[in-house]
Structure formats: structure tokens, C-alpha cells
Design a protein around this motif. Structure first.
Motif, PDB file in Angstrom:
ATOM      1  N   ASN A   1       0.859  -1.179   0.000  1.00  0.00           N
ATOM      2  CA  ASN A   1       0.000   0.000   0.000  1.00  0.00           C
ATOM      3  C   ASN A   1       0.901   1.237   0.000  1.00  0.00           C
ATOM      4  N   ILE A   2       0.903   1.980  -1.090  1.00  0.00           N
ATOM      5  CA  ILE A   2       1.848   3.074  -1.277  1.00  0.00           C
ATOM      6  C   ILE A   2       1.127   4.401  -1.093  1.00  0.00           C
ATOM      7  N   ALA A   3       1.682   5.260  -0.229  1.00  0.00           N
ATOM      8  CA  ALA A   3       1.173   6.614  -0.017  1.00  0.00           C
ATOM      9  C   ALA A   3       2.182   7.597  -0.594  1.00  0.00           C
ATOM     10  N   TYR A   4       1.673   8.627  -1.281  1.00  0.00           N
ATOM     11  CA  TYR A   4       2.538   9.602  -1.951  1.00  0.00           C
ATOM     12  C   TYR A   4       2.450  10.939  -1.220  1.00  0.00           C
ATOM     13  N   ALA A   5       3.593  11.591  -1.058  1.00  0.00           N
ATOM     14  CA  ALA A   5       3.669  12.884  -0.382  1.00  0.00           C
ATOM     15  C   ALA A   5       4.551  13.816  -1.193  1.00  0.00           C
ATOM     16  N   SER A   6       4.089  15.066  -1.328  1.00  0.00           N
ATOM     17  CA  SER A   6       4.868  16.062  -2.074  1.00  0.00           C
ATOM     18  C   SER A   6       5.837  16.813  -1.185  1.00  0.00           C
ATOM     19  N   THR A   7       5.504  16.952   0.092  1.00  0.00           N
ATOM     20  CA  THR A   7       6.340  17.695   1.025  1.00  0.00           C
ATOM     21  C   THR A   7       6.560  16.878   2.285  1.00  0.00           C
ATOM     22  N   LEU A   8       7.482  17.351   3.084  1.00  0.00           N
ATOM     23  CA  LEU A   8       7.755  16.707   4.363  1.00  0.00           C
ATOM     24  C   LEU A   8       6.537  16.815   5.298  1.00  0.00           C
ATOM     25  N   GLY A   9       5.838  17.957   5.227  1.00  0.00           N
ATOM     26  CA  GLY A   9       4.633  18.115   6.029  1.00  0.00           C
ATOM     27  C   GLY A   9       3.566  17.115   5.674  1.00  0.00           C
ATOM     28  N   GLN A  10       3.393  16.813   4.399  1.00  0.00           N
ATOM     29  CA  GLN A  10       2.397  15.821   3.982  1.00  0.00           C
ATOM     30  C   GLN A  10       2.785  14.433   4.489  1.00  0.00           C
ATOM     31  N   ALA A  11       4.070  14.125   4.465  1.00  0.00           N
ATOM     32  CA  ALA A  11       4.517  12.819   4.977  1.00  0.00           C
ATOM     33  C   ALA A  11       4.201  12.683   6.456  1.00  0.00           C
ATOM     34  N   ILE A  12       4.408  13.765   7.233  1.00  0.00           N
ATOM     35  CA  ILE A  12       4.081  13.735   8.658  1.00  0.00           C
ATOM     36  C   ILE A  12       2.576  13.591   8.854  1.00  0.00           C
ATOM     37  N   ALA A  13       1.787  14.269   7.997  1.00  0.00           N
ATOM     38  CA  ALA A  13       0.318  14.143   8.086  1.00  0.00           C
ATOM     39  C   ALA A  13      -0.130  12.719   7.832  1.00  0.00           C
ATOM     40  N   ILE A  14       0.525  12.030   6.894  1.00  0.00           N
ATOM     41  CA  ILE A  14       0.186  10.629   6.633  1.00  0.00           C
ATOM     42  C   ILE A  14       0.492   9.769   7.865  1.00  0.00           C
ATOM     43  N   ILE A  15       1.575  10.057   8.533  1.00  0.00           N
ATOM     44  CA  ILE A  15       1.934   9.313   9.737  1.00  0.00           C
ATOM     45  C   ILE A  15       0.899   9.546  10.831  1.00  0.00           C
ATOM     46  N   ASN A  16       0.449  10.793  10.948  1.00  0.00           N
ATOM     47  CA  ASN A  16      -0.544  11.106  11.983  1.00  0.00           C
ATOM     48  C   ASN A  16      -1.898  10.452  11.708  1.00  0.00           C
ATOM     49  N   GLY A  17      -2.106  10.080  10.438  1.00  0.00           N
ATOM     50  CA  GLY A  17      -3.363   9.414  10.087  1.00  0.00           C
ATOM     51  C   GLY A  17      -4.504  10.370   9.906  1.00  0.00           C
TER      52      GLY A  17
END
Length: 463
Positions: free
Chosen positions: A447-463
Motif C-alpha cells: 500500500n503506497i502513499a505519496y507525499a509532495s512535502t515533508l509536512g504531507q509525509a508527517i500528516a500521513i503518519i498522523n493518520g
């Protein structure tokens, strides 16, 4: 009256020749590398023919030239050494008549590995073969002790403690082995050649003679070479040009992991890497090294992030750990192990400036697990998220890998070989991944999640 020959001075690094000694080589800039030797004398008849422009009569060849289609293909078929990781780096095995130079720091395990190669070579069940191990640095008793420890004893493995090249040739004529190992080329000397063993003239003559022996008899030869303080192969650079394959055996004395890399290979790629482990019983190959660099499988504690690094063309899972604590002094510390010392502080600065995470008032200790050394930028996202996890004391989602380069603006940039990295993670049971946007990939079971910025990656982690 014949004119007396004067010595010449040859640089051991680049081969530059000077009529007089110089402290620094004008060609490569190395200091103290010009060594004295006598020039090769030319025949008076050849010199006279060169002056008058006459062409000397050619010699009758021992074997006539033949069409390339008539050459037997069996002469180029690779032979298995019995060690899969070594065969991987060589291409598919060792080619008959080839010369392989293995270099490495003292004590890294070159002699142990080649003794294991000789033992595996002779223990082939279907095709029993004979190997000759020539040691010029140790006695036969020392090598026998190592063979007892590594279980490398076999009746068709012959041992000779010789440093004279002519005597070695005599052993080859008597035994007619199918594999020759010389340990090491810098300690061998050829009679009739000026200079001491290990010098420019001797090393060149010994390597050239052994190369000729391999080509004329079709016997593969493995040579051990020393390295300089800079990690380069010791001796004149001509040694690397004379041989067919140059391998570098790397390892940290504080770690049992050993890496075999190809620097030059006329028969295959130079981006393959072989993994070995130094044990009490000798050198053991590690066909699946990813497990060495993970302290946890599936579940990840806080302050840890799993990524996939590329070593040549080989993907390997690596765990990046980060610990943030209140500073003892006024200036926060940045301690980095196994990663780029300059890049990790940059990633921490981006984490604070672009993601509003306070890292400038914390001591940060960032390291890899298992002594793995990573220099590529694909681990930036793992460093950032591991630090975020340590700051908030929240572990990342289980069975998740993170891959991506972090830019100064906080953007995530694509990295090469994303499909190969994710396939390796999926093979080891990881089911989720966070990668930069634009790196489209489809891996079964991932299951692959895509992030454009570091903030988006952190948001994905937070769920």
C-alpha cells in the motif's frame, strides 16, 4: 665503448617516468612515489633497424590465427567458485584464464576468504578440481591453522610457501592445478628484475608474468593486493590495467560485516556487491543481508524508521534511529553514525523550518543499525521521520518503509530504482510505504502513499 645506462624513476601511482628523482610527481601530485629502477635494454639489432627504417623479419607463430567462430565457447564459460556472493560480484563465476586482483585493508579477511574459495573449488562433488595456494607472507603452518579453524582441508588443495616466481612456475608445471591463488603479489619477486619485492619494477614484472601464465594455460589466477592509507590498490596503477578483475574487500574492524565490491570487471558489471560476515569459523556469505540492519521486524519503536538503500544494484533494508534529548550544554549536539555528517543536520534544519518541529534546542543522535554506512540521499525522509517520532515519542506505523530525498524547501524528491526498493521491502513482509509524489509504482501487496512535502509525509503518519 657502450654507454652506461642510467636509472630512471617511475611514479608508483600514475606511472610517470623521470630521469631524476623528484619529491613530488609532476603528473599526479603524489609525494614520495618516484622509485628508482633500471630501464629495459633494447636489442642493438632492433635499435639499428629503427634508425635505418628497416623492418625486421617476423617470427613464425606457434599457432595460426583462426576464425572467431571456430574458437571453443567452453573457454569463456564461467566456472562456479562455490561461494554465491563471490560469483555474483564476478558476474556468474570465474572465467578460465582470467586474473582477479582482490584488494583490502590488513585484517579484513582477504586470505581467509580466498582459502575458503580454494577449499570450495576442490570440494566440488561432480567435478573434483585441484587448487594451488601460494603464500609468500605466512608459513605453511599458519595457513594450516587457519584451514583447521575454517574447515578448509582437502587432499587436492596444495599449499606452497614461496616468494620466488620461478619456483611457483615449477609448482604449476608439477601439479597442473585448475586454480592458482597468490597471497600476495607485492611480496613476490621475479629473478632478473631490478628492485625489491613490492617495488614498481618487481610488481609490474610479477603481475605481467602471472597474467601471461593465465592466458597461455587457461588457468584462473586470484591475486591478493595491499591497499594504501587512502584505500587504493598499492603499487603502480599498471597492476589494475594488467588484470581482468579488481575487487575491493571492505569492512569495519568494529563490525563483522564485510562487503565485496567490483572496481573493474571485463566480464560483468561493476555495480554488484557481495555481503559476507566474519565469524569465528571464517568468512560466511550472507545472501540476504537486510536482516543484519534491522533491529525489529514489522514493529518499529519510537525514534526509528525503516528505509531501503541501494548498494550498487542491490536493495537492502536499513533502519535509521534518532534520539532527541535536552542538551547538557548551551550548544545542542549533532552526533551522526553511519550517515552523511553534513546532510543529517541539514535535514534536521528543514524539519524545523518547514514542519515547525523544534530541533534546534535538542541534542540529536542519529545512527544506522548494524554498522551500515549510507551515503545516498534516499534516506533523508527516514532521518526526518525518525527524529519526528523521537520528538513526539510516537512510533511510526508498523510494517512501513519510507523512501525519499528532502529538499531545502521541504519538498520530497524522487529517487532512482523505486520499484526495486519497494519489491525488496514487500519480500520481507512490509505492507506500507511513503514515497515522493510522482514516483508512481505498483508492487503487489504494498500500500503506497505519496507525499509532495515533508509536512504531507508527517500528516500521513498522523493518520
Amino acid at each position: 665503448m657502450a654507454k652506461k645506462q642510467r636509472p630512471i624513476h617511475t611514479c608508483s601511482e600514475c606511472g610517470y617516468v623521470s630521469p631524476k628523482w623528484l619529491g613530488r610527481c609532476p603528473e599526479c601530485g603524489s609525494w614520495g612515489t618516484l622509485q628508482e629502477s633500471m630501464p629495459a635494454t633494447a636489442s642493438a639489432n632492433v635499435a639499428a633497424a629503427a634508425i635505418t627504417g628497416q623492418v625486421s623479419k617476423g617470427l613464425t607463430p606457434s599457432s595460426p590465427a583462426q576464425p572467431i567462430s571456430k574458437v571453443a565457447s567452453t573457454t569463456t564459460k564461467a566456472l562456479k567458485t562455490g561461494i554465491g556472493e563471490l560469483d555474483r560480484v564476478l558476474g556468474d563465476g570465474i572465467i578460465p584464464g582470467s586474473v582477479v586482483l582482490m584488494a583490502g585493508e590488513p585484517g579484513v579477511g582477504k586470505s581467509t576468504l580466498l582459502l575458503e574459495v580454494a577449499a570450495r573449488w576442490t570440494q566440488a562433488e561432480k567435478d573434483p578440481r585441484t587448487a594451488l595456494y601460494v603464500t609468500a607472507e605466512e608459513s605453511v603452518g599458519q595457513v594450516r591453522t587457519r584451514a583447521d579453524r575454517t574447515n578448509a582441508l582437502h587432499d587436492t588443495l596444495y599449499l606452497a610457501a614461496e616468494s620466488n616466481l620461478d619456483v611457483v612456475f615449477g609448482h604449476v608445471e608439477q601439479l597442473k592445478p585448475s586454480l592458482i591463488i597468490v597471497d600476495s603479489v607485492q611480496t613476490m619477486h621475479a629473478s632478473g628484475v631490478e628492485g625489491v619485492a613490492g617495488g614498481v619494477a618487481q610488481s609490474r614484472a610479477v603481475t605481467a608474468a602471472l597474467t601471461t601464465l593465465a592466458k597461455t594455460t587457461n588457468i584462473p589466477i586470484l591475486l591478493v593486493g595491499h591497499v594504501t592509507k587512502d584505500g587504493n590498490v598499492a603499487g603502480p596503477r599498471v597492476l589494475e590495467h594488467l588484470v581482468d578483475v579488481v575487487l575491493n574487500f571492505e569492512g569495519d574492524r568494529q563490525s563483522s560485516l564485510r562487503m565485496l565490491r567490483g572496481i573493474k570487471n571485463r566480464f560483468g558489471a561493476t555495480d554488484e556487491v557481495g555481503c559476507f560476515e566474519q565469524t569465528a569459523g571464517g568468512i560466511r556469505e550472507v545472501p540476504d543481508p537486510s536482516g543484519l540492519f534491522l533491529s525489529h521486524r514489522g514493529t518499529t519503536p519510537d525514534g526509528s524508521a525503516v528505509t531501503v538503500a541501494m548498494d550498487g544494484v542491490r536493495p537492502m533494508l536499513a533502519e535509521v534511529q534518532s534520539l532527541t534529548v535536552d542538551p547538557v550544554g548551551k550548544n545542542p549536539r549533532r552526533v551522526v553514525t553511519g550517515l552523511d555528517n553534513n546532510r543529517v543536520p541539514m535535514v534536521l534544519a528543514v524539519l524545523q523550518a518547514r514542519a515547525n518541529e523544534r530541533t534546534n534546542d535538542k541534542d540529536a543522535y542519529v545512527a544506522t543499525v548494524g554498522g551500515m554506512k549510507i551515503t545516498e540521499t534516499a534516506t533523508d525522509l527516514a532521518v526526518a521521520l525518525a527524529t519526528w517520532s523521537s520528538l513526539h515519542e510516537r512510533p511510526l506505523p508498523s510494517k512501513t518503509v519510507v523512501i525519499g530525498e528532502v529538499g531545502l524547501a521541504g519538498e520530497l524528491r524522487r529517487v532512482p530504482n523505486i520499484d526495486r526498493r519497494l519489491s525488496e521491502a514487500a519480500r520481507l513482509g512490509y505492507t506500507q510505504a511513503i514515497v515522493p509524489a510522482g514516483a508512481k509504482s505498483e508492487v503487489h501487496g504494498m500500500n503506497i502513499a505519496y507525499a509532495s512535502t515533508l509536512g504531507q509525509a508527517i500528516a500521513i503518519i498522523n493518520g
